[in-house]
Design an enzyme around this catalytic site. Structure first.
Site, mmCIF file in Angstrom:
data_model
loop_
_atom_site.group_PDB
_atom_site.id
_atom_site.type_symbol
_atom_site.label_atom_id
_atom_site.label_comp_id
_atom_site.label_asym_id
_atom_site.label_seq_id
_atom_site.Cartn_x
_atom_site.Cartn_y
_atom_site.Cartn_z
ATOM 1 N N ALA A 66 -4.163 -1.795 -0.980
ATOM 2 C CA ALA A 66 -4.962 -2.573 -0.028
ATOM 3 C C ALA A 66 -5.793 -3.543 -0.858
ATOM 4 O O ALA A 66 -6.070 -3.297 -2.035
ATOM 5 C CB ALA A 66 -5.845 -1.637 0.780
ATOM 6 N N GLU A 114 1.621 4.109 -0.290
ATOM 7 C CA GLU A 114 1.597 4.557 1.112
ATOM 8 C C GLU A 114 2.636 3.818 1.956
ATOM 9 O O GLU A 114 3.264 4.401 2.833
ATOM 10 C CB GLU A 114 0.178 4.362 1.676
ATOM 11 N N GLU A 134 -7.261 5.493 -5.541
ATOM 12 C CA GLU A 134 -8.455 5.184 -4.734
ATOM 13 C C GLU A 134 -9.730 5.860 -5.215
ATOM 14 O O GLU A 134 -10.801 5.258 -5.176
ATOM 15 C CB GLU A 134 -8.203 5.542 -3.259
#
Ligand code: CAA
Length: 260
Positions: A66, A114, A134
Site C-alpha cells: 500500500a 496480499e 508492516e
C-alpha cells in the site's frame, strides 16, 4: 475503458492486468484500487476472457505494498476505510468467476503480497521478494494479510513472517507453499500464459464451479463445505458441457465446449 494506473491487454482468452505506477514501484493507493475494482467487473463480464493474469509493470516490482506516502497523513477513520476498501477489492478479485493467476515479477511486499494471496494461483520469478513488513512501519497488514497468510502457509509461519517483518525470496516462498512455481524472470509470463491456456482447455463453467467450491468451502466447516461441493457438482451436471465432456470421452474425441 481507460485506466491511469493499470494496463489491460487481452489475447486468446487471457486478460493481462499490469499494475502500473512506476514512480512508486506499483504501490497501491485508493485510485489504483478503484481502477482494479472497475477492471475486475469488466473482465468478469467479458465473454472473451477465460483467465486473468495479474502482474506488475516494469522489471522490478509486482506491487511494493500500500502507498506509504498516501497513508502517512491518514487519520484512524481514514486508515480503517482504506483497509476495508482494499479488503473489499481483493475479495472481489477472489470471488471473480474466472481463475486469476498472480505472476509475481518482483517486490510483493505488504499489500503486494496480499494481492498475490487473493489470486487463485501464484507463480513467481526467481527475483521475486515476498513479505509483510508492516510492523516495521508501525502498522499491521490491512488488505487481508492477517487472514490469508495463515490460511496459506499455516499460523506459526504466518506469525513469524508478520512479527519479524522478514522478507523472503522466491525459493523460500515456494518451500513454504506461498507460491506454486518459480521460474527465471524471462520465462515467468510465458509460463503464466501456458498455465492459463491449460485452464482454458477445460469446461469453463466446471472451472468456475470448482473455484466457487474451493474458495467458499475453505472458509466453512467441513459439512457446510461438502454441501457447497454437492451443489456445485449438481450445477455442473446441469450444463450442456457435461454432456459434451462425457460424450467426447465415450466417443474418443476432443470436447468442444459451449460454455453453457
Ligand atoms: N509506498 C509508496 N512509495 C513507495 C513504496 C510504497 N509502498 N515502495 C516504494 N516506493 C517508492 C519509493 O518511495 C521511491 O520513491 P522516490 O523515488 O520518489 O523516492 C520509489 O518507490 C523507489 O523505491 P526505492 O528507492 O525505495 O527502491 P529500492 O529498490 O531501493 O527499494 C523496496 C525497494 C525494498 C521495495 C523499498 O521501496 C521498500 O521497502 N518499499 C516499501 C515496502 C513496504 O513496506 N510495503 C508495505 C507497505 S504498508 C502496506 O502494504 C499495508 C497494507 O497491508 C495495507
Amino acid at each position: 475503458m481507460t485506466y491511469q494506473n493499470l494496463i489491460i491487454e487481452k489475447e486468446d482468452g487471457i486478460a493481462l492486468m499490469y499494475i502500473n505506477r512506476p514512480k512508486a514501484l506499483n504501490a497501491l493507493n485508493a485510485d489504483v484500487l478503484k481502477e482494479m475494482a472497475q477492471a475486475i467487473d469488466v473482465l468478469d463480464d467479458d465473454n472473451e476472457v477465460r483467465v486473468l493474469i495479474i502482474t506488475g509493470a516494469g522489471e522490478k516490482s509486482f506491487v511494493a505494498g500500500a502507498d506509504i506516502v498516501w497513508m502517512y497523513e491518514m487519520d484512524q477513520p481514514g486508515c480503517r476505510k482504506f483497509s476495508a476498501y482494499g479488503e473489499y477489492v481483493f475479495r472481489k478479485l477472489e470471488r471473480m468467476e474466472k481463475p486469476v493467476i498472480a505472476a509475481v515479477n518482483g517486490f510483493a511486499l505488504g499489500g503486494g503480497c496480499e494481492l498475490a494471496m487473493a489470486c487463485d494461483i501464484r507463480l513467481a520469478s526467481e527475483v521475486a521478494l515476498f513479505g509483510q513488513p508492516e510492523v516495521g512501519l508501525g502498522i499491521i497488514p490491512g488488505f487481508g494479510g492477517t487472514q490469508r497468510l495463515p490460511r496459506l502457509i499455516g499460523e506459526g509461519r504466518a506469525k513469524e513472517l508478520t512479527y519479524t517483518a522478514n522478507n523472503i525470496k522466491a525459493d523460500e516462498a515456494y518451500r513454504i507453499g506461498l507460491v506454486n512455481h518459480v521460474y527465471p524472470a524471462d520465462q515467468l509470463m510465458e509460463e503464466a500464459k501456458k498455465l492459463a491456456k491449460k485452464i482454458i482447455k477445460q469446461a469453463p463453467l466446471a472451472v468456475a464451479y470448482s473455484k466457487h467450491a474451493i474458495t467458499v468451502g475453505m472458509q466453512c466447516d467441513l459439512d457446510t463445505a461438502m454441501a457447497i461441493e454437492s451443489d456445485m457438482f449438481g450445477n455442473s451436471c446441469a450444463t450442456e458441457d457435461k454432456s459434451e465432456g462425457m460424450g467426447a470421452f465415450i466417443e474418443k474425441r476432443k470436447p468442444s465446449w459451449k460454455n453453457k
